[in-house]
Design a protein around this motif. Structure first.
Motif, PDB file in Angstrom:
ATOM      1  N   TYR A  82       1.705   1.167  -4.120  1.00 32.69           N
ATOM      2  CA  TYR A  82       1.590   1.715  -2.758  1.00 32.69           C
ATOM      3  C   TYR A  82       1.987   3.197  -2.734  1.00 32.69           C
ATOM      4  N   PHE A  83       3.168   3.501  -3.305  1.00 35.66           N
ATOM      5  CA  PHE A  83       3.630   4.897  -3.216  1.00 35.66           C
ATOM      6  C   PHE A  83       2.836   5.809  -4.152  1.00 35.66           C
ATOM      7  N   LYS A 140       8.876   4.160  -4.740  1.00 33.14           N
ATOM      8  CA  LYS A 140       8.936   5.585  -4.369  1.00 33.14           C
ATOM      9  C   LYS A 140       9.421   6.408  -5.569  1.00 33.14           C
ATOM     10  N   GLN A 179      -0.380   5.382  -4.808  1.00 34.59           N
ATOM     11  CA  GLN A 179      -1.655   5.594  -4.116  1.00 34.59           C
ATOM     12  C   GLN A 179      -1.482   6.592  -2.972  1.00 34.59           C
ATOM     13  N   LYS A 180      -0.332   6.479  -2.275  1.00 33.98           N
ATOM     14  CA  LYS A 180      -0.059   7.407  -1.169  1.00 33.98           C
ATOM     15  C   LYS A 180       0.061   8.841  -1.656  1.00 33.98           C
ATOM     16  N   SER A 181       0.534   8.990  -2.924  1.00 36.56           N
ATOM     17  CA  SER A 181       0.690  10.356  -3.437  1.00 36.56           C
ATOM     18  C   SER A 181      -0.603  10.854  -4.083  1.00 36.56           C
ATOM     19  N   ASP A 220       3.131   1.168   8.833  1.00 36.55           N
ATOM     20  CA  ASP A 220       1.819   1.503   8.267  1.00 36.55           C
ATOM     21  C   ASP A 220       0.767   0.542   8.841  1.00 36.55           C
ATOM     22  N   SER A 272       6.816   6.865  -8.192  1.00 37.23           N
ATOM     23  CA  SER A 272       5.796   7.862  -7.805  1.00 37.23           C
ATOM     24  C   SER A 272       6.359   9.275  -7.979  1.00 37.23           C
ATOM     25  N   ASN A 311      -7.717   0.263   0.222  1.00 33.20           N
ATOM     26  CA  ASN A 311      -7.595   1.712   0.026  1.00 33.20           C
ATOM     27  C   ASN A 311      -7.983   2.165  -1.377  1.00 33.20           C
ATOM     28  N   ASN A 370      -2.132  -0.041   8.059  1.00 30.22           N
ATOM     29  CA  ASN A 370      -2.980  -0.735   7.072  1.00 30.22           C
ATOM     30  C   ASN A 370      -2.346  -2.026   6.573  1.00 30.22           C
TER      31      ASN A 370
END
Ligand SMILES: Cc1cc2nc3c(=O)[nH]c(=O)nc-3n(C[C@H](O)[C@H](O)[C@H](O)COP(=O)(O)OP(=O)(O)OC[C@H]3O[C@@H](n4cnc5c(N)ncnc54)[C@H](O)[C@@H]3O)c2cc1C
Length: 420
Positions: A21-22, A397, A24-26, A130, A400, A217, A132
């Protein structure tokens, strides 16, 4: 068809999914590889007690645990057991555990665990907000530690003081205050420590919802049953070999829970993580519906209410990488409940199918998070023992941040995988 990713995450439990998740977010292009689809009952993240517990800042390896553990070993109904095996890795793990169970090591670990827990709780809010990610049952009801004996309650006042010093909101409750905090429980408890800012979630929903959101995503999920073979070059991993479907990546993350040492072993890396089996039983919550989770402290049994369901969980059994059920220990968990909470109808629980999960336990009670010395592009994110749900978001986190070469949210010195 061969595909190239920025990061390949091996393991799709709570830790692997939060990592994906983190990442992909970055902005990273991520693949998650697992033996089964996320949210499967085989993973430890499936039917655990679901506590997001910033109060859990004292590692298991702490003063007094060895003598208590030895006493428990002799009692087949106790919450702790080590199956003696001729296994050098298990012996080394126990030796390191024993060496870590001292005040100095624990005092060094507490601030780092507190920082990890705090940051992770903040990140649970990020996940919950979030749009999503669907509902994963986050409830902010606190956590009651119930005590049936004055002796144990008095002894744990020190733990409450340590928690308060570390900034964990903590209250000591008498029986009347316990009743006011959770009117649905008729308890025999003589007192309780109430951690007001602990939360709980439905762990299987967390994994299922993260899986769906990530897949939507653009994160790829690949099921791989065979043991993994890696290709290496110049001190780096380059790909996971799968014939025509080789998986190429710049970075690899091992987030495979209790199985992490097995996979790392194929790369010549020894990680001291042992599987600590625990059980849970989930039944309909037909009784007066409680809202506040409780730990029945002397027996280490966790009770988690989930609206129409209620879960009883416990036991720490070191017996290798198997999820065989020991019915006697499951019965001991269920028997403990009625000794603390007298108005729960436990009949259905005794005939329900128990679940077993393997906690990835490090010997010093801290997770292993960081790059390995042997392969610079291999990051370990494992060994979270009893707090893998609590710490999954902060671990993701941090990974990432490591990948992005940023300053990590929490100081990593004590978490290095090569520290043992
Ligand atoms: C009874 C019980 C109660 C608990 N209660 C709590 C609690 O209240 N709060 C809390 O914070 N923690 C709790 N825990 C601990 C928590 O469940 C674990 O720390 C956490 O789930 C570990 O997550 P993980 O992602 O590291 O491992 P897992 O969830 O086990 O995920 C590892 C993944 O790696 C995959 N994998 C393994 N081998 C391979 C391979 N060769 N190739 C590909 N994939 C592979 C597995 O299939 C699995 O999906 C509890 C545990 C138990 C047993």
């Amino acid at each position: 068809m061969q595909k190239k990713y920025d990061v390949a995450v091996i393991g799709g439990g709570s830790v692997g999914l939060c990592t994906a998740y983190f990442l992909q977010k970055s902005g990273k292009n991520v693949v998650v590889i697992d033996k089964a689809l996320p949210g499967s009952a085989d993973q430890c993240s499936y039917a655990n007690a679901g506590y997001v517990a910033p109060s859990h800042i004292i590692p298991l390896a702490s003063p007094g645990i060895i003598s208590k553990g030895l006493r428990w070993m002799l009692n087949p109904d106790s919450p702790f057991y080590i199956h003696p095996r001729l296994d050098w890795q298990q012996f080394k793990w126990m030796w390191t555990f024993w060496r870590s169970a001292n005040l100095e090591t624990v005092q060094r670990a507490i601030p780092i665990l507190a920082a990890l827990c705090n940051e992770s709780a903040n990140l649970y809010n990020v996940l919950a907000e979030d749009k999503n990610i669907g509902d994963f049952g986050l409830e902010k009801q606190g956590l009651l530690m119930l005590y049936n004996t004055e002796k144990a309650f008095a002894a744990d006042h020190k733990i409450a003081e340590t928690a308060i010093k570390a900034g964990v909101p903590t209250k000591l409750l008498n029986p009347q205050e316990i009743k006011e905090t959770e009117p649905a429980f008729e308890t025999t408890a003589v007192g309780a420590i109430y951690y007001t800012d602990d939360w709980h979630i439905r762990p299987s929903s967390l994994c299922q919802q993260l899986h769906q959101a990530l897949a939507k995503n653009g994160v790829d999920f690949i099921e791989m049953n065979n043991s993994l073979t890696f290709e290496k070059s110049d001190g780096k991993l380059t790909k996971i070999c799968a014939g025509e479907n080789d998986i190429n990546a710049d970075e690899f993350v091992l987030a495979s829970g209790a199985w992490t040492p097995q996979i790392a072993g194929t790369l010549g890396i020894r990680l001291p993580i042992q599987a600590g089996k625990g059980y849970s039983v989930t039944v309909k919550n037909s009784q007066p519906k409680a809202k506040v989770p409780a730990i029945l402290t002397e027996t280490k049994v966790a009770v988690t209410p989930y609206g129409d369901e209620i879960r009883f969980a416990g036991t720490l059994e070191f017996n290798g990488l198997n999820t065989d059920i020991n019915p006697r220990r499951v019965r001991a968990i269920l028997n403990a409940v009625s000794k603390y909470i007298t108005n729960l109808d436990m009949e259905e629980a005794f005939s329900a199918q128990p679940w077993a999960g393997l906690r990835p336990c490090s010997p010093d009670g801290l997770p292993l998070i960081g790059r390995t010395e042997k392969y610079n592009n291999l990051i370990i994110a494992a060994g979270h023992a009893m707090v893998g749900i609590t710490l999954a978001p902060v671990t993701g986190k941090i990974v990432s941040e490591i990948v992005a070469d940023e300053k990590p949210s929490v100081e990593l010195d004590l978490l290095q995988p090569d520290r043992f």
